[in-house]
Structures are given as structure tokens and as C-alpha cells.
Write an enzyme that holds these catalytic residues in place. Structure first.
Site, mmCIF file in Angstrom:
data_model
loop_
_atom_site.group_PDB
_atom_site.id
_atom_site.type_symbol
_atom_site.label_atom_id
_atom_site.label_comp_id
_atom_site.label_asym_id
_atom_site.label_seq_id
_atom_site.Cartn_x
_atom_site.Cartn_y
_atom_site.Cartn_z
ATOM 1 C CB VAL A 67 -0.944 0.025 1.220
ATOM 2 C CG1 VAL A 67 -1.962 -1.241 1.280
ATOM 3 C CG2 VAL A 67 -0.223 -0.022 2.606
ATOM 4 N NE ARG A 68 5.812 0.963 3.888
ATOM 5 C CZ ARG A 68 6.873 0.359 4.508
ATOM 6 N NH1 ARG A 68 7.799 -0.150 3.632
ATOM 7 N NH2 ARG A 68 6.744 0.207 5.859
ATOM 8 C CG HIS A 69 4.125 0.533 -4.824
ATOM 9 N ND1 HIS A 69 4.973 0.716 -5.709
ATOM 10 C CD2 HIS A 69 4.517 -0.254 -3.917
ATOM 11 C CE1 HIS A 69 6.052 -0.135 -5.168
ATOM 12 N NE2 HIS A 69 5.762 -0.733 -4.225
ATOM 13 C CD GLN A 76 -4.743 -5.098 4.028
ATOM 14 O OE1 GLN A 76 -4.340 -3.869 3.602
ATOM 15 N NE2 GLN A 76 -3.990 -5.984 4.323
ATOM 16 N NE ARG A 130 -7.832 -2.914 14.764
ATOM 17 C CZ ARG A 130 -8.086 -1.990 13.896
ATOM 18 N NH1 ARG A 130 -7.773 -2.399 12.565
ATOM 19 N NH2 ARG A 130 -8.644 -0.831 14.051
ATOM 20 N NE ARG A 157 7.673 -2.888 -3.168
ATOM 21 C CZ ARG A 157 7.982 -2.391 -1.926
ATOM 22 N NH1 ARG A 157 8.893 -2.960 -1.305
ATOM 23 N NH2 ARG A 157 7.427 -1.429 -1.410
#
Length: 224
Positions: A67-69, A76, A130, A157
Site C-alpha cells: 500500500v506504499r505504492h 483489504q 487485533r 519489487r
């Protein structure tokens, strides 16, 4: 790990070249214009092809990297609303190599599982229980990228410097795209190969996998 291509632009090459025709007063040319745009740096037209993947059986550690992209869309599995009793988890190969490390790893995850279940049975909401869940906990995520971002994602990646799990996932994404649009596969490569056949590594010597010459060495050689 499971990677599925669930939606994509039909005939992505034609979609890209149709968009490019606005710029160049041209007609679709079976990939020639797309390749020209890619090589010349006119990458905005690559955004007219989209790919949506459903990815499961991967760790939360991986999805935190994914998710940094930012030029992408994500949906999600929520640990806030979904109860994670008996959650599956990812075990790194480096842990599996040692019986002692593997035993400690499993023991710790099992303890977390028991504690998580105990808290939810006590009435603690899943959104609070969680907090105990590890990065190894498996997750599911949908991600949509246009081709421009997918190329950048693969450049970063597929590099040997990326963590093993996200590299494996990216290879599966490339495989899925290549099945429906094989003409795009040559773009979905690690950053060292995006200028092939003039491939070179931009990392330092200590980080390079050694597949291609270092850019710094090539520059030094040219200057000398």
C-alpha cells in the site's frame, strides 16, 4: 499465496494506442506506438490500461509494503470487522531453515492465537483484540493499478533488494498479466532491465545481486 487477475482492460495495447492517437494524430499500430511511447518517456498514455488483482495468503507485512505504492487502489480484509480466530500465517524460509527458530516462531504465533481468542471470548471487540495480531498474519487484498504504475511496481519489487515474499507475489502478477496480454511482459521487469539490452544496476555493490554491471562502474569506466 494466491494471485488472481479478476478485472483488466480488454485489449490494453489498443486502449493505450487509441489514447496516444489523440497526441500524435495516428492510428493504433499493434504495439509499435505503445513501445515508442514507453521508450521516449511518454508514459501518461500507459495509464489507459488497468489491472485488478485479488491477492490472498500473504502476510500483513507484505500488504504494508504494497500500500506504499500510492498510485493504486486498495481494498483489504479488515481486522477490525473480521474475527481472526485461528488465523493463518506466513513463515519465512529463513525461519524454516532452523528447527530451533521454527519451533520458537510457531510457539509464539500459537500463543498469540490463544490470547486473541481468549480476549474475544471475554467480550473484547475484534478491533481491539487485533492489536495482538502479528505481521505474519495472512490477509487478503484487492489492488488495481494502471499499466504505468504496474511497470513501476515491477521495477521496484522484482529487484533482488525487495523482500522475498513481495517478489514472489509480483512474479505471480506478471504471470497473470502475461497470460492475457503477453505483449506487456517485456515491460514488467526489475529496474535493472528496464533499459534492456543496456541493463545496469543502480544499487551499491553491497546491495547488488550481481546480475548486471553497476551503473557507477560503467560511469567510472567511461570517464577514465
Amino acid at each position: 499465496m494466491k494471485v488472481e487477475l479478476i478485472q483488466y482492460t480488454k485489449d490494453p495495447v489498443n486502449a493505450i494506442e487509441t489514447a496516444a492517437s489523440t497526441c500524435y494524430d495516428s492510428a493504433a499500430a499493434g504495439g509499435r506506438i505503445m513501445r515508442h511511447c514507453y521508450k521516449s518517456g511518454h508514459h501518461s498514455v500507459l495509464e489507459f490500461a488497468d489491472f485488478t488483482f485479488r491477492i490472498s495468503g500473504v502476510s500483513r507485512a507484505l500488504t504494508h509494503q504494497l500500500v506504499r505504492h500510492r498510485v493504486a487502489s486498495f481494498a483489504q480484509r479488515s481486522q477490525r470487522y473480521c474475527v481472526e480466530d485461528g488465523f493463518e500465517y506466513v513463515t519465512p524460509r529463513s525461519v524454516e531453515k532452523s528447527e530451533e527458530a521454527l519451533a520458537l516462531y510457531k510457539e509464539t504465533v500459537d500463543a498469540i492465537r490463544r490470547a486473541y481468542s481468549a480476549l474475544t471470548e471475554m467480550g473484547v471487540p475484534a478491533e481491539d483484540a487485533r492489536m495482538l495480531l502479528p505481521n505474519a498474519c495472512c490477509s487478503e487484498i484487492c489492488v488495481k493499478m494502471n499499466l504505468r504504475e504496474l511497470i513501476h511496481f515491477c521495477n521496484e519489487r522484482l529487484c533482488a533488494c525487495a523482500q522475498w515474499e513481495i517478489r514472489a507475489m509480483t512474479r505471480e502478477m506478471v504471470r497473470a498479466v502475461a497470460e492475457v496480454a503477453p505483449e506487456l511482459k517485456d515491460f514488467l521487469v526489475p529496474k535493472c532491465e528496464k533499459h534492456a539490452p543496456n541493463s545496469f544496476c543502480t544499487e551499491t555493490k553491497s546491495r547488488s545481486c550481481g546480475r548486471h554491471p553497476l551503473l557507477s562502474d560503467l560511469v567510472d569506466h567511461k570517464e577514465s
